[in-house]
Design a protein around this motif. Structure first.
Motif, PDB file in Angstrom:
ATOM      1  N   ALA A   1     -59.218   7.642  13.628  1.00 45.66           N
ATOM      2  CA  ALA A   1     -58.654   8.411  14.866  1.00 45.66           C
ATOM      3  C   ALA A   1     -58.458   7.338  15.984  1.00 45.66           C
ATOM      4  O   ALA A   1     -57.811   7.927  16.917  1.00 45.66           O
ATOM      5  CB  ALA A   1     -59.824   9.470  15.086  1.00 45.66           C
ATOM      6  N   ALA A   2     -59.155   6.329  16.190  1.00 44.51           N
ATOM      7  CA  ALA A   2     -58.733   5.535  17.248  1.00 44.51           C
ATOM      8  C   ALA A   2     -57.398   4.931  17.298  1.00 44.51           C
ATOM      9  O   ALA A   2     -57.015   4.223  18.358  1.00 44.51           O
ATOM     10  CB  ALA A   2     -60.098   4.509  17.321  1.00 44.51           C
ATOM     11  N   ASP A   3     -56.703   5.040  16.346  1.00 45.59           N
ATOM     12  CA  ASP A   3     -55.413   4.321  16.087  1.00 45.59           C
ATOM     13  C   ASP A   3     -54.364   5.056  16.604  1.00 45.59           C
ATOM     14  O   ASP A   3     -53.757   5.982  16.151  1.00 45.59           O
ATOM     15  CB  ASP A   3     -55.132   4.051  14.706  1.00 45.59           C
ATOM     16  CG  ASP A   3     -55.859   2.863  13.996  1.00 45.59           C
ATOM     17  OD1 ASP A   3     -56.397   1.918  14.715  1.00 45.59           O
ATOM     18  OD2 ASP A   3     -55.946   2.738  12.838  1.00 45.59           O
ATOM     19  N   THR A   4     -54.284   4.891  18.085  1.00 44.77           N
ATOM     20  CA  THR A   4     -53.320   5.524  18.941  1.00 44.77           C
ATOM     21  C   THR A   4     -51.801   5.153  18.702  1.00 44.77           C
ATOM     22  O   THR A   4     -50.788   6.094  18.706  1.00 44.77           O
ATOM     23  CB  THR A   4     -53.494   5.515  20.339  1.00 44.77           C
ATOM     24  OG1 THR A   4     -53.249   4.179  20.766  1.00 44.77           O
ATOM     25  CG2 THR A   4     -54.734   6.035  20.689  1.00 44.77           C
ATOM     26  N   ASP A   5     -51.467   3.991  18.138  1.00 39.33           N
ATOM     27  CA  ASP A   5     -50.018   3.794  17.856  1.00 39.33           C
ATOM     28  C   ASP A   5     -50.092   3.429  16.360  1.00 39.33           C
ATOM     29  O   ASP A   5     -50.768   2.457  15.637  1.00 39.33           O
ATOM     30  CB  ASP A   5     -49.934   2.238  18.422  1.00 39.33           C
ATOM     31  CG  ASP A   5     -49.682   2.342  19.947  1.00 39.33           C
ATOM     32  OD1 ASP A   5     -49.732   3.432  20.444  1.00 39.33           O
ATOM     33  OD2 ASP A   5     -49.762   1.461  20.546  1.00 39.33           O
ATOM     34  N   HIS A   6     -49.439   4.171  15.480  1.00 42.08           N
ATOM     35  CA  HIS A   6     -49.489   4.262  14.083  1.00 42.08           C
ATOM     36  C   HIS A   6     -48.047   4.979  13.488  1.00 42.08           C
ATOM     37  O   HIS A   6     -47.345   5.628  14.006  1.00 42.08           O
ATOM     38  CB  HIS A   6     -50.401   4.617  13.372  1.00 42.08           C
ATOM     39  CG  HIS A   6     -50.857   6.308  13.588  1.00 42.08           C
ATOM     40  ND1 HIS A   6     -51.310   6.725  14.944  1.00 42.08           N
ATOM     41  CD2 HIS A   6     -50.080   7.248  12.620  1.00 42.08           C
ATOM     42  CE1 HIS A   6     -51.344   8.088  14.821  1.00 42.08           C
ATOM     43  NE2 HIS A   6     -50.576   8.479  13.593  1.00 42.08           N
ATOM     44  N   PHE A   7     -47.706   4.374  12.420  1.00 45.31           N
ATOM     45  CA  PHE A   7     -46.654   4.705  11.324  1.00 45.31           C
ATOM     46  C   PHE A   7     -47.197   5.933  10.622  1.00 45.31           C
ATOM     47  O   PHE A   7     -48.460   6.035  10.070  1.00 45.31           O
ATOM     48  CB  PHE A   7     -46.024   4.080  10.731  1.00 45.31           C
ATOM     49  CG  PHE A   7     -44.902   2.975  11.271  1.00 45.31           C
ATOM     50  CD1 PHE A   7     -43.601   3.364  11.606  1.00 45.31           C
ATOM     51  CD2 PHE A   7     -45.285   1.745  11.768  1.00 45.31           C
ATOM     52  CE1 PHE A   7     -42.873   2.437  11.988  1.00 45.31           C
ATOM     53  CE2 PHE A   7     -44.540   1.014  12.417  1.00 45.31           C
ATOM     54  CZ  PHE A   7     -43.116   1.287  12.719  1.00 45.31           C
ATOM     55  N   GLN A   8     -46.371   7.059  10.345  1.00 38.74           N
ATOM     56  CA  GLN A   8     -46.595   8.039   9.382  1.00 38.74           C
ATOM     57  C   GLN A   8     -45.209   8.268   8.499  1.00 38.74           C
ATOM     58  O   GLN A   8     -44.417   8.489   8.967  1.00 38.74           O
ATOM     59  CB  GLN A   8     -47.148   9.211   9.866  1.00 38.74           C
ATOM     60  CG  GLN A   8     -48.636   9.279  10.472  1.00 38.74           C
ATOM     61  CD  GLN A   8     -48.999  10.870  10.802  1.00 38.74           C
ATOM     62  OE1 GLN A   8     -48.252  11.446  11.105  1.00 38.74           O
ATOM     63  NE2 GLN A   8     -50.442  10.940  10.718  1.00 38.74           N
TER      64      GLN A   8
END
Length: 602
Positions: free
Chosen positions: A479-486
């Motif tokens: 949940a701490a990963d504010t920058d990410h791909f989905q």
């Protein structure tokens, strides 16, 4: 101008899917064979060891201008400080002297007129450059000549060739434009010369041209042999024979090569071995099409600065031969990442500094004591990521850098984007403290095809980054990963892709397949595969208007920037990536393959 060549990297299945200033430009290029490295490296710059003045060697272009020499505009050409141009009307309809039936007809006239127009502009102020007139292109040997071509001195008859040389020299002299005569392009089994490398007929052709030119224009420089690559044996034979015949060139020239500094050292050794006084050296074609990115260009320019050659010219591949784009350094009239690398290189001034590198890393640097600035260009030809530490030594030689005991450091990245809208991106702007007499500058390399600049100015007391850049590749892991791909349906992932960031490709073949990139910042740069089988993706930020990005390219670039967002309001944003299901007419597929994203202002 080059013939088509075999691409250096076979495409794998995964790849198919998939003021007082020190200015440093850092660039790491993809390895042309083997996996990209991730090991850290260190390079050095010695402010206390100064040499000759920098001359922007390597800022030159083969067929980079328009047919009449008017393009590109001075505003796009002067910042690069070009010192060498080369041309002869190749591929202009009519076929030259050959196409006119081996006489001076319309085909010949349009080619010599084009070359002289280009030379007239570039040899005059503000450029005062050298122009290599490609004699064989005016004659008609530009790889389009028919199979039944009668080459100069066929069957021992050089009379028509002599007549051509006489007419060419007369026309050049009548124009009043100074040129150097580059007699024959790549006379070594390429499509330009079909009579054998260093053959007896070649020397008949060469000797005839040299003797005629020197009879008619004794002071005109003659350039050669212009082999398609540096070759010790060929050059050894050429120097021995032309010394014996009394037809040595004024300038020894070749194309390409593995390392221009090493090649130039070998050429000087050959001249010495033959008892020939030192001659100027040039490389009037360099960079294969696969090497033309911001990273590798920087590395080659660094090595040219250390080579001692007097001039070098960027080769022509995609825009031969009168588009006026500097071989795609300009796209739609706008500068690319490569263009910005040439601009950074041209900013070297003062005196060149001693440097050290290794592991495929090279650095060129110059100190301008009058302007209180040091500028340098750092490059790498091995495509490594990780950290490159720039050690700037002997700071006492430029004490104006440390009035308060610190040096101000500004790091910028030049994305390999075509065009590069908005120019380089600032990722750090802060004071750093030296360690004794050395300043250690860590530069985090996030993309093998990108370049980085580092500017050092007198310390001004500022602290901390103004714009930290974060590189993201992959899905959120917490949940701490504010920058990410989905990635949604119809997306796949391939690992072990050597020329991509973290060796990972996320890809889709299916029209309508969507992915999203959630980030916090003020700007995002998207990196993706460009190749012969790639399609068109659409991009949209925060549900706004979509834009098309065409990922087709005639040569593979797996880790280049394909799109940069406009400046965004600080905060959270979502970039939506969609496979449009469409493709460029030249592409063989609809694939899109994502490499990574860089977020600024996070």
């Amino acid at each position: 101008m080059k013939e088509p060549r075999v691409r250096w990297r076979a495409r794998t299945l995964a790849g198919l899917a998939g003021a007082a200033a020190v200015l440093l430009a850092v660039a790491l290029a993809p390895v042309l064979a083997g996996p990209a490295a991730a090991a850290d490296t260190t390079v050095g710059i010695d402010l206390g060891s100064q040499g000759a003045a920098p001359t922007a060697v390597g800022s030159g272009f083969l067929y980079g201008l328009s047919q009449d020499g008017s393009a590109p505009a001075d505003s796009l050409l002067q910042p690069l400080k070009p010192g060498l141009f080369r041309g002869g009307g190749a591929r202009i309809a009519g076929g030259g002297w050959l196409g006119d039936g081996y006489t001076a007809g319309a085909g010949y006239r349009v080619r010599i007129s084009s070359a002289l127009a280009q030379a007239r502009r570039t040899t005059a102020a503000p450029y005062n450059a050298t122009y290599h007139l490609l004699v064989s292109d005016v004659w008609g040997a530009d790889t389009t000549q028919p199979a039944n071509t009668v080459y100069p001195c066929d069957n021992g008859d050089c009379s028509n060739w002599k007549s051509f040389i006489d007419r060419l020299v007369a026309d050049v002299q009548a124009s009043g434009v100074p040129v150097s005569y580059d007699i024959w392009n790549e006379p070594d089994g390429t499509g330009f010369w079909q009579r054998g490398v260093n053959s007896e007929q070649y020397y008949q052709m060469w000797d005839t041209a040299v003797r005629e030119i020197r009879r008619l224009a004794p002071s005109a420089p003659i350039v050669g042999p212009s082999y398609s690559g540096y070759n010790h044996g060929w050059l050894d034979g050429f120097l021995g024979r032309t010394k014996t015949d009394g037809t040595l060139p004024s300038v020894v020239n070749w194309h390409f090569g593995t390392d221009p500094a090493a090649d130039a050292a070998d050429a000087r050794a050959l001249l010495s071995a033959h008892g020939i006084a030192a001659l100027p050296l040039t490389i009037n074609e360099y960079l294969f099409s696969q090497q033309q990115n911001a990273a590798y260009t920087a590395w080659f320019l660094d090595r040219l600065s250390a080579s001692g050659v007097s001039g070098a010219a960027h080769a022509i591949w995609t825009d031969c031969c009168g588009a006026g784009t500097l071989d795609s350094l300009l796209v739609n009239g706008q500068p690319t990442g490569q263009w910005y690398v040439y601009q950074a290189y041209a900013q070297l001034s003062g005196r060149l500094l001693a440097t050290s590198g290794g592991g495929g890393t090279a650095v060129a640097a110059a100190l301008d004591s009058g302007a209180h600035q040091v500028r340098a260009l750092l490059g790498n030809n091995s495509g490594q990521s990780g950290t490159t530490t720039v050690d700037v030594r002997n700071l006492a030689a430029a004490s104006w850098l440390t009035p308060n005991g610190k040096v101000h450091v500004k790091i910028q990245r030049i994305p390999d984007q075509n065009p590069l809208t908005g120019g380089p991106v600032t990722v750090l702007d802060s004071d750093l403290a030296p360690d004794g007499g050395t300043l250690h500058i860590p530069v985090t390399i996030t993309g093998g095809a990108d370049a980085y600049t580092v500017t050092l100015t007198a310390g001004n007391g500022s602290t901390g980054p103004v714009n930290q850049t974060v590189t993201v590749d992959g899905n959120a892991t917490s949940a701490a990963d504010t920058d990410h791909f989905q990635y949604g349906a119809n997306w796949g992932v391939t690992t072990g892709v050597a020329d991509m960031y973290q060796q990972t490709a996320n890809w889709s073949f299916v029209g309508g397949a969507q992915a999203s990139f959630r980030f916090t910042g003020t700007k995002v740069v998207l990196y993706a595969v460009r190749d012969v089988d790639q399609g068109i993706m659409t991009l949209s930020v925060d549900g706004g208007a979509s834009v098309d990005v065409d990922d087709y390219a005639s040569a593979r670039n797996a880790s280049g920037a394909v799109w940069t967002s406009p400046q965004l309001a600080a905060g959270s944003h979502t970039l939506t990536i969609t496979n449009s299901g469409r493709r460029n007419g030249a592409s063989s597929g609809n694939n899109i393959a994502i490499d990574r994203a860089d977020v600024t202002g996070s």
